[in-house]
Structures are given as C-alpha cells and as structure tokens.
Design an enzyme around this catalytic site. Structure first.
Site, mmCIF file in Angstrom:
data_model
loop_
_atom_site.group_PDB
_atom_site.id
_atom_site.type_symbol
_atom_site.label_atom_id
_atom_site.label_comp_id
_atom_site.label_asym_id
_atom_site.label_seq_id
_atom_site.Cartn_x
_atom_site.Cartn_y
_atom_site.Cartn_z
ATOM 1 N N TRP A 1 -1.579 -4.942 6.671
ATOM 2 C CA TRP A 1 -2.512 -5.815 7.387
ATOM 3 C C TRP A 1 -3.633 -6.356 6.507
ATOM 4 O O TRP A 1 -4.333 -7.288 6.902
ATOM 5 C CB TRP A 1 -3.140 -5.061 8.572
ATOM 6 C CG TRP A 1 -3.701 -3.715 8.188
ATOM 7 C CD1 TRP A 1 -3.079 -2.511 8.345
ATOM 8 C CD2 TRP A 1 -4.955 -3.437 7.562
ATOM 9 N NE1 TRP A 1 -3.875 -1.494 7.860
ATOM 10 C CE2 TRP A 1 -5.037 -2.039 7.372
ATOM 11 C CE3 TRP A 1 -6.032 -4.230 7.158
ATOM 12 C CZ2 TRP A 1 -6.132 -1.421 6.779
ATOM 13 C CZ3 TRP A 1 -7.131 -3.623 6.560
ATOM 14 C CH2 TRP A 1 -7.171 -2.237 6.375
ATOM 15 N N LYS B 1 8.942 -7.386 8.336
ATOM 16 C CA LYS B 1 8.216 -6.656 9.381
ATOM 17 C C LYS B 1 6.743 -6.632 9.000
ATOM 18 O O LYS B 1 6.307 -5.834 8.192
ATOM 19 C CB LYS B 1 8.722 -5.220 9.556
ATOM 20 C CG LYS B 1 8.118 -4.579 10.836
ATOM 21 C CD LYS B 1 7.862 -3.087 10.723
ATOM 22 C CE LYS B 1 6.503 -2.737 10.194
ATOM 23 N NZ LYS B 1 5.324 -3.094 11.011
ATOM 24 N N PRO B 2 5.940 -7.565 9.569
ATOM 25 C CA PRO B 2 4.508 -7.533 9.273
ATOM 26 C C PRO B 2 3.840 -6.414 10.055
ATOM 27 O O PRO B 2 4.411 -5.866 11.002
ATOM 28 C CB PRO B 2 4.029 -8.909 9.765
ATOM 29 C CG PRO B 2 4.966 -9.239 10.888
ATOM 30 C CD PRO B 2 6.297 -8.622 10.528
ATOM 31 N N SER B 3 2.612 -6.093 9.670
ATOM 32 C CA SER B 3 1.834 -5.125 10.439
ATOM 33 C C SER B 3 1.624 -5.640 11.859
ATOM 34 O O SER B 3 1.346 -6.820 12.065
ATOM 35 C CB SER B 3 0.481 -4.890 9.775
ATOM 36 O OG SER B 3 -0.387 -4.190 10.651
ATOM 37 N N ALA C 1 2.308 7.844 1.935
ATOM 38 C CA ALA C 1 3.071 8.695 2.859
ATOM 39 C C ALA C 1 4.256 7.942 3.457
ATOM 40 O O ALA C 1 5.386 8.449 3.487
ATOM 41 C CB ALA C 1 2.154 9.212 3.967
ATOM 42 N N GLY D 1 5.581 5.171 2.224
ATOM 43 C CA GLY D 1 6.453 4.812 1.104
ATOM 44 C C GLY D 1 7.441 5.922 0.760
ATOM 45 O O GLY D 1 8.626 5.667 0.501
ATOM 46 N N GLU E 1 4.818 -0.543 -3.358
ATOM 47 C CA GLU E 1 3.463 -0.724 -3.869
ATOM 48 C C GLU E 1 2.574 0.083 -2.933
ATOM 49 O O GLU E 1 2.346 -0.296 -1.790
ATOM 50 C CB GLU E 1 3.109 -2.211 -3.879
ATOM 51 C CG GLU E 1 1.899 -2.531 -4.723
ATOM 52 C CD GLU E 1 0.637 -2.549 -3.897
ATOM 53 O OE1 GLU E 1 -0.090 -1.519 -3.929
ATOM 54 O OE2 GLU E 1 0.371 -3.543 -3.224
ATOM 55 N N CYS F 1 -5.806 -1.927 -2.042
ATOM 56 C CA CYS F 1 -5.261 -0.791 -2.797
ATOM 57 C C CYS F 1 -5.734 -0.788 -4.246
ATOM 58 O O CYS F 1 -5.535 0.190 -4.960
ATOM 59 C CB CYS F 1 -3.743 -0.797 -2.732
ATOM 60 S SG CYS F 1 -3.051 -2.411 -3.094
ATOM 61 N N GLU G 1 -8.091 7.794 -1.226
ATOM 62 C CA GLU G 1 -8.538 6.406 -1.070
ATOM 63 C C GLU G 1 -9.381 6.276 0.200
ATOM 64 O O GLU G 1 -8.887 6.545 1.291
ATOM 65 C CB GLU G 1 -7.288 5.535 -0.957
ATOM 66 C CG GLU G 1 -7.419 4.146 -1.453
ATOM 67 C CD GLU G 1 -6.084 3.417 -1.475
ATOM 68 O OE1 GLU G 1 -6.015 2.403 -2.174
ATOM 69 O OE2 GLU G 1 -5.120 3.836 -0.809
#
Length: 504
Positions: free
Chosen positions: A174, A198-200, A254, A256, A273, A307, A404
């Site tokens: 997102w 598949k977008p957020s 997680a 990923g 990524e 990120c 993060e």
C-alpha cells in the site's frame, strides 16, 4: 483537542475529489479479469478508506479463490498470443501506457493521496517514478538479447535464447500503490509475460486506474488482470496454480517467507523485496547541511512508511550534538496535515495498527533509557496522524534499532570508530538500503563495500531510480527490480544445440 471542522471540510473534499476522478474515466471500483470489469462472484465488498479522514472513498469487490483462478486462466490464455508479438509491438503498447499515465498524472496523484494519504507533491512524484518503469521497459523490451557460443565440436552450433517465464503473480503493498506495480508489470509485459496483480486491499483504486489505462493503451484483454480482497485466498490460489510460473512480491519479510515456502510445491521463480532496517551513518567529517537534508529525506518521506527509510541514524560522537540539534530543528519544521494542503510534508499513517506499532516502539525505547527530543506522541489532528519524532540515546537492544518502525520516528545512536559503525549497521537480518555521509572519498568506498546492503546512498538520501537495480541482501529479499537486471527476473534461459551442421 481534535479539529473536527478540519475533518468535516475534508469529508466534503473526499467526495468532491472522488466525483471529479469518476468523471476522468480512470476511477474503477471493480476487479479486472480477462479484459472485463467484474464484481466478486458472491457479491461481497470491502471499503476503501481515506486515512486522513476515515471517510469511505469506495467499495471494491472482496475477491477470493474463484476469481483468482479465472484471472490466472485469462492470463494463461493471453500468454500464447502476447508472448508471440514482436518486441517492437509490445514496446509500442507499453509506450502508449506510459503516455497515458503521464497524461493522467494529476488524477493518479490525487487518487494516491486520497487512498494512501501521502502529500500530493509526493504522490505526483510517485506517478512520475512509477511511469518511468513503463517507459524504461518499453525501451528495454527490444534489448532482450541471446548468445551464440563457439562450439567445442566442428559440426555443431550452440545458441542461447531468452524467453518469457509465463504467467506472473504480482503481490504489491500500500505504501507505493502505483510504483510497486509498474516496477513489476513493466518488465513482465516487456518480455512477453502476462500478469495477475493483487494490490493491497488498503489502496486498490490506484491499481485499478493503472489497469484501466493499460486497456486504453491497447494492451490486449487478459494480459493485465487485477484481483483484490481476501489476501490469503488469493495468495494461496496463485501459489497452488501450476500455470503461475513466477511470484513477485513487495511487502513484509514474514509474508515473503510464506510465499517463498508456498512456491516450493510448484517450483516457481520468486522475486521478493522485503523489509529493511536501514542504517544512516553520519561521520565526523560529513558536511552537516548535506547530512541533515539527506537524513531528513531518507527518514520522513511518506511519513517514514518505506522499506528504504533510515531506520537507525548512527552518528559519530564528534558531530553527534551538532547533528542532533540541527536535525531536530529541521524535523520541527515539517508540516503535518491533509496531503492536499499546500506545504504539508507529512500525512497520516495508513491505519490505526500502524500508529499502535509506532507507539509501542517508542514506549519500549523510553523504558530502556532513550530520550524523546521531539514529538513522541499522536498528533493533535487525531485520526492516524503522528508527530514527527526524534529520539536520542537509542541503543541496539531497543525495538527501534532491531525492527522496522515504519513511521515518522528517527532514532539517534552514537559510535566512535568506522569499524564500530559498520558493525552496528550490519548487525541485523535485513540488508536493503544504507546511507552514509562523509566527505572522505576513501572512506565512502571502504564503507560502501563493507555494508551488507543491496543499495547504498553516499551523501544522498533519495537514491531510487528506474535505471538502477533495487533489491536486498540477507532477509531483505531475492532478485532485483528496475534497470537492465530487472528484466532477467521474468526470463528463462534456453540453450539450443544444432548438430550435424556439416551435412550437405
């Protein structure tokens, strides 16, 4: 006190902007399967909110396994014809898509600010950045070269072909609702792959607008498909399908890891990524103004929700006090508010759970002896606004330096020697981006080479570009996006041996 008048005015603006976008022809609220706009088969929907006000912008389909299966079938059917087009033909389609994105830059920027919350100026920057991947790969489509290999036997000829891998499942986050899609779909389409995006579910409207523009550009039905809704059902269906030959994902480490494990059953190609824990190292010999400006950009862009954000600002003891004061002064001047307001540098966080995560990290740091220099609490605007924050005396035991934060919190840490700075920087499972500030050329080389990170910015806080490879070391991911290297992630290498070449 919350400024309720501000929110009442904003609520009206949400509807006004949504109405204007509807009239522009790019505002779509259905999924795209095989070139047709589609509701969820069971009629279920999910609400898309404006994080600035909490207003509902639109309802979109809550899709799942059946819709995803049909999207995969559409992509699989379209692959045979799309992959057989010449590189020039695919290039022309992508170029038209790029032109349309740029022609609708204002509307796409408004849509990003509306559903994601970032300042409009940043949103326009994202549109330009996102479009650059479509332009770059429109050009790169014509440069997928093979090889002729000198044969070890006289009557043989050996050559290498590069061919598209097939149907690609692209799962995107997102925080950059356009650029994270174009960075994947651009190279995939350029080399002849077809995609299921598949977008957020938090920011699907930008993806749907981009998909609408792909149809307007003449990209054939089924080449680009978009499904959104039940993330685990959609993900599981993409993973289980033998027709999906590649998964590309940007998001949390997680998730990923789950996608990597789930791809094993059908041995898919995978690009990931994932999360970062970016160190930003300021040496005593740094230019103070450059270091403050660069650290500010690296930390607070998109309210700290990237990120590659500086997650730890590691400052040498000789410049620490001067830097901390100058940096805190710069942070104090950041204007917080609605992204459509002139001069706003920081919008809201994406949702309530994001704010609660930031609060828990700050509480942990303070309980372990860190000192809040600035901010450290929710903003008086309410909702999910959080004050731009600077925290000093942070150490490596605190959550702020281990994980993060994904919010507008800048932790300051001290170091004495270059070796210590490198050790602190590398003491993490992540390895995406790192930043260093120094005027010593030899040091910039030494430290850049020693850092276990895929991206290093030297005296610069904003380093992402379509022409350079983006990706991480260690648990920050697999593969690279952007640049000439990015297209290789969507290609298979085929070796062909021709024998009996001496026969008449």
């Amino acid at each position: 006190m919350h400024d309720y008048r501000f929110f009442r005015e904003m609520s009206m603006d949400t509807q006004n902007i949504a109405s204007r976008l509807s009239a522009s022809g790019i505002f779509r609220t259905q999924g795209l399967i095989g070139g047709k706009w589609s509701e969820a088969y069971d009629g279920n929907t999910i609400k898309v909110h404006n994080p600035t006000t909490g207003d509902v912008i639109a309802n979109v389909p809550c899709m799942g396994k059946r819709e995803t299966s049909d999207a995969i079938s559409s992509a699989y059917d379209a692959f045979s014809s799309w992959s057989k087009l010449t590189a020039s033909e695919r290039s022309r389609c992508l170029r038209k898509w790029y032109d349309l994105i740029i022609a609708h830059k204002e509307e796409l920027g408004q849509l990003i600010t509306l559903e994601q919350g970032k300042p409009f100026k940043e949103a326009l920057g994202e549109v330009t950045y996102g479009a650059s991947f479509i332009e770059f790969y429109a050009e790169e489509a014509k440069r997928v070269y093979g090889d002729i290999i000198p044969a070890p036997v006289a009557d043989r000829r050996l050559f290498v072909l590069k061919q598209p891998v097939g149907v690609v499942g692209a799962i995107t986050p997102w925080n950059f609702p356009l650029a994270m899609i174009t960075r994947k779909v651009g190279p995939a389409l350029a080399c002849g792959c077809t995609v299921v995006i598949k977008p957020s579910e938090l920011t699907p409207l930008t993806a749907l607008a981009a998909a609408e523009l792909s149809l307007q550009a003449g990209i054939p039905p089924g080449v680009v498909n978009v499904v959104m809704g039940n993330a685990s059902d959609i993900g599981d269906t993409l993973l289980a399908s033998p027709q999906v030959r590649k998964i590309t994902f940007t998001g949390s480490t997680a998730v990923g890891k789950k996608l990597l494990a789930g791809s094993a059953a059908t041995v898919k190609k995978v690009s990931l990524e994932l999360g970062g824990n970016a160190p930003c190292i300021v040496f005593d010999d740094a230019d103070l103004d450059v270091a403050v400006k660069g650290s500010l950009a690296a930390k607070f862009r998109n309210s700290g929700q990237t990120c590659v954000c500086a997650n730890r600002i590691i400052v040498q003891e000789g410049i620490y006090e001067k830097f901390a004061n100058a940096f805190a002064n710069a942070v104090q001047n950041l204007k917080v508010g609605d992204g459509f307001t002139e001069g706003v540098a920081q919008g809201p966080l994406i949702n309530e759970s994001a704010v609660q995560k930031v609060e828990s990290f700050v509480r942990d740091a303070v309980s372990r002896g860190a000192k809040v220099m600035l901010g450290g609490k929710r903003h008086s605007l309410g909702m999910t606004f959080y004050e731009p924050t600077v925290i000093s005396n942070v150490n490596s035991e605190m959550l702020l330096s281990r994980e993060e934060v994904f919010g507008p919190v800048a932790p300051l840490m001290r170091f004495k020697t270059e070796d210590e700075a490198i050790q602190i920087a590398n003491d993490t499972n992540a390895g995406l981006a790192a930043y260093i500030f120094t005027t010593n050329v030899q040091r910039s080389w030494r430290v850049s080479e020693a850092l276990e990170y895929g991206l290093v910015g030297v005296n610069e806080g904003l380093i992402s570009t379509e022409v350079a490879p983006f990706g991480g070391f260690k648990q920050s991911g697999l593969g690279r996006e952007g640049s000439k290297y990015g297209i290789d992630e969507y290609l298979e290498i085929k070796y062909v041996c021709l024998g009996n070449m001496d026969s008449a």
